[in-house]
Design a protein around this motif. Structure first.
Motif, PDB file in Angstrom:
ATOM      1  N   GLN A 215       0.832  -1.202   0.000  1.00 55.58           N
ATOM      2  CA  GLN A 215       0.000   0.000   0.000  1.00 55.58           C
ATOM      3  C   GLN A 215       0.871   1.258   0.000  1.00 55.58           C
TER       4      GLN A 215
ATOM      5  N   GLN B  63      -5.843  -0.185  -4.363  1.00 52.51           N
ATOM      6  CA  GLN B  63      -5.736   0.058  -2.918  1.00 52.51           C
ATOM      7  C   GLN B  63      -6.983  -0.455  -2.196  1.00 52.51           C
TER       8      GLN B  63
ATOM      9  N   ASP C  94      -7.087  -3.173   0.690  1.00 54.46           N
ATOM     10  CA  ASP C  94      -7.757  -2.908   1.975  1.00 54.46           C
ATOM     11  C   ASP C  94      -8.623  -4.101   2.369  1.00 54.46           C
TER      12      ASP C  94
ATOM     13  N   ARG D  88      -4.618  -0.558   7.927  1.00 56.72           N
ATOM     14  CA  ARG D  88      -3.712   0.535   7.612  1.00 56.72           C
ATOM     15  C   ARG D  88      -4.338   1.860   7.935  1.00 56.72           C
TER      16      ARG D  88
END
Lengths: 96, 96, 96, 96
Positions: A54, B54, B58, D96
Motif C-alpha cells: 500500500q 488500494q 484494503d 492501515r
C-alpha cells in the motif's frame, strides 16, 4: 474512458516510466505475498507485507498526482477545462 | 520473522485461500495498469486504477485482520502472549 | 505564515462561512466526547465518536480543498505561482 | 449505547484522563481555526490546521484502541464476548 481525453492530457513520459518501474516492483511484492500464502504464514506478517505494498502504491499515486497538478491542473483555466479537472480530482483525492 | 511464530498462530486456511484469490486479482489489476502505461494514459485514469487496487488490498487486509482478531487476539490472555500481539497490532493498524 | 499570502488567495467567503459552521459543530462534538469522558464510557463508544469527528473534519477539508482548486490552483499558471501551489498541495494532500 | 456495556468494559481511568487532556487541546485547536476563519485566511493554511487536528485525533484514537485491545480484547475468549468485540472493532478500525 475519461472525459478530457480529447485534450490529450497524457501522463508525462518520465513520470510514466517512473510509475511503470514502481508498479513492476509492486507486482513482484504481490507475487511474494502470494508465495507466502502457499506456506503457513503468521497473520501479522501478511498484514505487514500488505501495508508495504500500500505504501508503494501511495508513492506511485503521489508521483502521478504531482505531475497532473503541475502539467495539467494549474493551466486548466487557460485551457478552459477547469470544472472537469476539479471534479475529477475531488473523486480520486481525499483530503489528508 | 515474527516473534510469535513459535505459537504457530497461522493464518486460517480458508482466509489464506480467500486472500490468495484476492491477491491474484490484485496482481492482474496491477498488470492492467502496467499495460495502460505502455500507451499514453490520462493521469486521472491511472489514479483511478491505483485507487481501485488500494481498495482491493484494503479488503485483503480487513479479511486477514478479522481472522487474526477472531482466532488469535481474543485468546491471547489465555495463551499468555497478549503484550506481543497488542504491540504488533498497533504497528499495522491505524485507528480509522 | 504562507508563502503566497501576498497573492491574497483568500478562502472564498461562502466556503469560509460553511467551514465555520461545520467547525462549530465539530467543536460541539468534541465537547460531547469530553463530557462522555467524565463518566465511565466504553472504549468503542469513544472510538466511534472520534471517528465521527474525523469524518466531519474530512468534510471541512474537502470543502476548502475544492474551493482552493477551483479558485486558485487552476489559474496558477496564469498568475505565475504554480510551483508554490503544487508544492503546498502535495504537503497537505495524500493520494487516496 | 453499546452492546457490551453490561460487561462494564470501561475505558481505563489513566487512558481516559490522557484522552481528556488531548481532546481539550483538540478543542482549543478547533477554536483557533474558527478564529482564523473570522479573518481572511489562505486556504492551505486552513488545510494545514485541519490536518494537525486530525493527527491529534488519530493519537487519541490510538491510545483508546491500544487500551481496549490490552484490557478487553485479549481476554474476550475468557469472558465469552469475543464475537461482539471483534465485530465492533472491525467497524471502527480500518486496516492501515
Amino acid at each position: 474512458m475519461s472525459l478530457v481525453q480529447e485534450h490529450t492530457l497524457h501522463l508525462e513520459p518520465r513520470v510514466r516510466e517512473d510509475a511503470r518501474r514502481r508498479l513492476l516492483s509492486v507486482k513482484g511484492h504481490v507475487e511474494g505475498i502470494l508465495k507466502m500464502l502457499e506456506g503457513e504464514p503468521y497473520c501479522v506478517d501478511v498484514l505487514k507485507q500488505i501495508k508495504a505494498v500500500q505504501g508503494a502504491l501511495d508513492k506511485v499515486g503521489d508521483t502521478v498526482l504531482q505531475s497532473h497538478l503541475r502539467h495539467h491542473v494549474v493551466s486548466a483555466a487557460q485551457r478552459g477545462d477547469a470544472d472537469t479537472l476539479v471534479e475529477e480530482l475531488m473523486e480520486v483525492l481525499k483530503y489528508r
